[in-house]
Design a protein around this motif. Structure first.
Motif, PDB file in Angstrom:
ATOM      1  N   GLU A  37     -32.911  39.676 -52.400  1.00  0.00           N
ATOM      2  CA  GLU A  37     -32.669  39.945 -53.822  1.00  0.00           C
ATOM      3  C   GLU A  37     -31.247  40.464 -54.033  1.00  0.00           C
ATOM      4  OE1 GLU A  37     -36.872  41.177 -55.761  1.00  0.00           O
ATOM      5  OE2 GLU A  37     -36.191  42.461 -54.115  1.00  0.00           O
ATOM      6  N   LYS A  38     -30.766  41.274 -53.107  1.00  0.00           N
ATOM      7  CA  LYS A  38     -29.388  41.744 -53.198  1.00  0.00           C
ATOM      8  C   LYS A  38     -28.414  40.585 -53.050  1.00  0.00           C
ATOM      9  CE  LYS A  38     -30.479  46.335 -51.375  1.00  0.00           C
ATOM     10  NZ  LYS A  38     -30.260  47.300 -50.265  1.00  0.00           N
ATOM     11  N   THR A  43     -24.351  36.810 -56.700  1.00  0.00           N
ATOM     12  CA  THR A  43     -23.947  35.619 -57.442  1.00  0.00           C
ATOM     13  C   THR A  43     -25.102  35.146 -58.313  1.00  0.00           C
ATOM     14  OG1 THR A  43     -22.689  35.006 -55.452  1.00  0.00           O
ATOM     15  CG2 THR A  43     -22.750  33.407 -57.242  1.00  0.00           C
ATOM     16  N   PRO A  44     -25.351  35.812 -59.436  1.00  0.00           N
ATOM     17  CA  PRO A  44     -26.473  35.387 -60.278  1.00  0.00           C
ATOM     18  C   PRO A  44     -26.238  34.054 -60.974  1.00  0.00           C
ATOM     19  CG  PRO A  44     -25.241  37.160 -61.317  1.00  0.00           C
ATOM     20  CD  PRO A  44     -24.701  37.025 -59.935  1.00  0.00           C
ATOM     21  N   GLY A 252     -26.233  29.096 -42.271  1.00  0.00           N
ATOM     22  CA  GLY A 252     -27.268  30.042 -42.649  1.00  0.00           C
ATOM     23  C   GLY A 252     -27.198  31.334 -41.878  1.00  0.00           C
ATOM     24  N   LEU A 253     -26.199  31.467 -41.013  1.00  0.00           N
ATOM     25  CA  LEU A 253     -26.093  32.663 -40.178  1.00  0.00           C
ATOM     26  C   LEU A 253     -25.452  33.830 -40.905  1.00  0.00           C
ATOM     27  CD1 LEU A 253     -25.037  30.843 -36.901  1.00  0.00           C
ATOM     28  CD2 LEU A 253     -27.259  31.885 -37.389  1.00  0.00           C
ATOM     29  N   ALA A 254     -24.953  33.590 -42.111  1.00  0.00           N
ATOM     30  CA  ALA A 254     -24.415  34.684 -42.923  1.00  0.00           C
ATOM     31  C   ALA A 254     -25.461  35.262 -43.863  1.00  0.00           C
ATOM     32  CB  ALA A 254     -23.193  34.214 -43.713  1.00  0.00           C
ATOM     33  N   MET A 255     -26.713  34.824 -43.734  1.00  0.00           N
ATOM     34  CA  MET A 255     -27.803  35.441 -44.487  1.00  0.00           C
ATOM     35  C   MET A 255     -28.214  36.742 -43.802  1.00  0.00           C
ATOM     36  SD  MET A 255     -30.279  32.327 -45.791  1.00  0.00           S
ATOM     37  CE  MET A 255     -30.647  31.603 -44.186  1.00  0.00           C
ATOM     38  N   PRO A 256     -28.986  37.581 -44.484  1.00  0.00           N
ATOM     39  CA  PRO A 256     -29.354  38.876 -43.898  1.00  0.00           C
ATOM     40  C   PRO A 256     -30.431  38.821 -42.829  1.00  0.00           C
ATOM     41  CG  PRO A 256     -30.292  38.660 -46.096  1.00  0.00           C
ATOM     42  CD  PRO A 256     -29.372  37.484 -45.905  1.00  0.00           C
TER      43      PRO A 256
END
Length: 346
Positions: A37-38, A43-44, A252-256
């Motif tokens: 969610e953060k 970038t909404p 996708g490795l920069a996702m949390p």
């Protein structure tokens, strides 16, 4: 952090990004927030103008592929056809880009939509509607398979039941994709990769691309276990690579989800630092699948969690610094262009 752009002339086809308007969703969020969610909070709004701002940061992105993200669905009509609204919208964006008014890049030259694969053989009507709405650009479906019993892992993305890849209706629908010369984008988590291999083996005529190197985990019940689980992930990747109908997206490795303490919105590592973090997963995938079945992706704006667009591609280029020009052509443009059948030079 502004870095000089590495290899600025290298052609890139970005095969995985999203466009969305999440402003109302962000306004409705209440703490405590899950990390994903953060990510959306960062970038909404991400439409053509925002995409072009990233594409024009110096790398030579010649085309992109939009992948479903649940945006711009129809507000009414049959439930199973509402996702066609996303294809209608993206085709309009693609037409804008194809006019040349926004520069030489061909944004959304291909598109991947959503169809509920639990419809089984009845999915054909939805696929026909997507193809009719796609202006010749519709290339396949992504139906998220990601699931974990720990709700802390996926947070708001925890919407799919366990074992979906083994569901007979889903497998029938995946076979229908292949029969229509459409592909399947598979997003699952590292512990689920054996299920994806079983699915791919059961549907050999359907081209499948594994999203985000199979999403290794280091959060929730996997916190502190990322390195411990690396050999398990590697074995699963090698099994998938042995199946000729499977490709892989490198990103996708920069996702949390990996739980890197040195990466996130408040930590902006350099491309050198990112390359060091990501190299084991990227190099393992390239070694297993080969450059012709491996494609670098941005996964923007989601991957903005850990990197800017320019820094992300610099990190990839550092990892492949020793690759040949032929290998780079495949990794950065050729594999994606061939998989999604894009009508562009690559």
């Amino acid at each position: 952090m502004n870095e000089p752009i590495l290899e600025p002339d290298l052609p890139i086809v970005d095969p995985h990004h999203h466009l969305w308007d999440r402003r109302q969703r962000v306004a409705d969020m209440r703490p405590p927030l899950h990390a994903f969610e953060k990510t959306i909070q960062l970038t909404p709004l991400y439409l053509l103008d925002q995409l072009l701002a990233d594409l024009n940061t110096g790398h030579n992105v010649i085309a992109t592929v939009h992948v479903q993200c649940g945006a711009f669905y129809r507000a009414d009509g049959p439930e199973e056809l509402r996702p066609v609204g996303e294809t209608e919208f993206i085709n309009g964006v693609a037409a804008m880009s194809a006019s040349g008014l926004y520069g030489p890049v061909r944004a959304c030259a291909g598109m991947v939509g959503f169809a509920d694969l639990r419809l089984g053989n009845n999915v054909d009507a939805v696929l026909e509607a997507h193809e009719a709405a796609g202006g010749g650009r519709f290339r396949g479906v992504r139906h998220m398979l990601a699931h974990d019993d720990d709700p802390a892992v996926l947070g708001p993305l925890a919407a799919m039941p366990a074992g979906l890849a083994g569901d007979s209706a889903v497998r029938n629908a995946v076979r229908r994709l292949g029969a229509r010369n459409l592909s399947f984008d598979a997003w699952a988590l590292e512990p689920q990769l054996p299920e994806i291999a079983d699915l791919a083996q059961a549907c050999p005529e359907t081209a499948i691309v594994l999203n985000h190197v199979g999403t290794p985990l280091g959060v929730g019940r996997y916190a502190g276990k990322r390195e411990e689980r690396f050999p398990i992930w590697r074995d699963s990747i090698r099994r998938l690579a042995a199946l000729p109908n499977v490709h892989v997206k490198l990103g996708g490795l920069a996702m949390p989800f990996l739980g890197f303490a040195t990466m996130g919105p408040d930590e902006r590592p350099s491309s050198q630092q990112l390359a060091a973090l990501w190299r084991p997963w990227i190099e393992t995938c390239i070694e297993a699948f080969g450059p012709q079945r491996s494609m670098f992706e941005s996964n923007f704006p989601v991957d903005r969690w850990g990197a800017s667009y320019a820094t992300l591609w610099n990190a990839y280029k550092r990892i492949t610094a020793g690759a040949s020009s032929t290998e780079k052509q495949a990794l950065y443009a050729g594999a994606a262009s061939a998989f999604y059948r894009l009508n562009i030079p690559a």
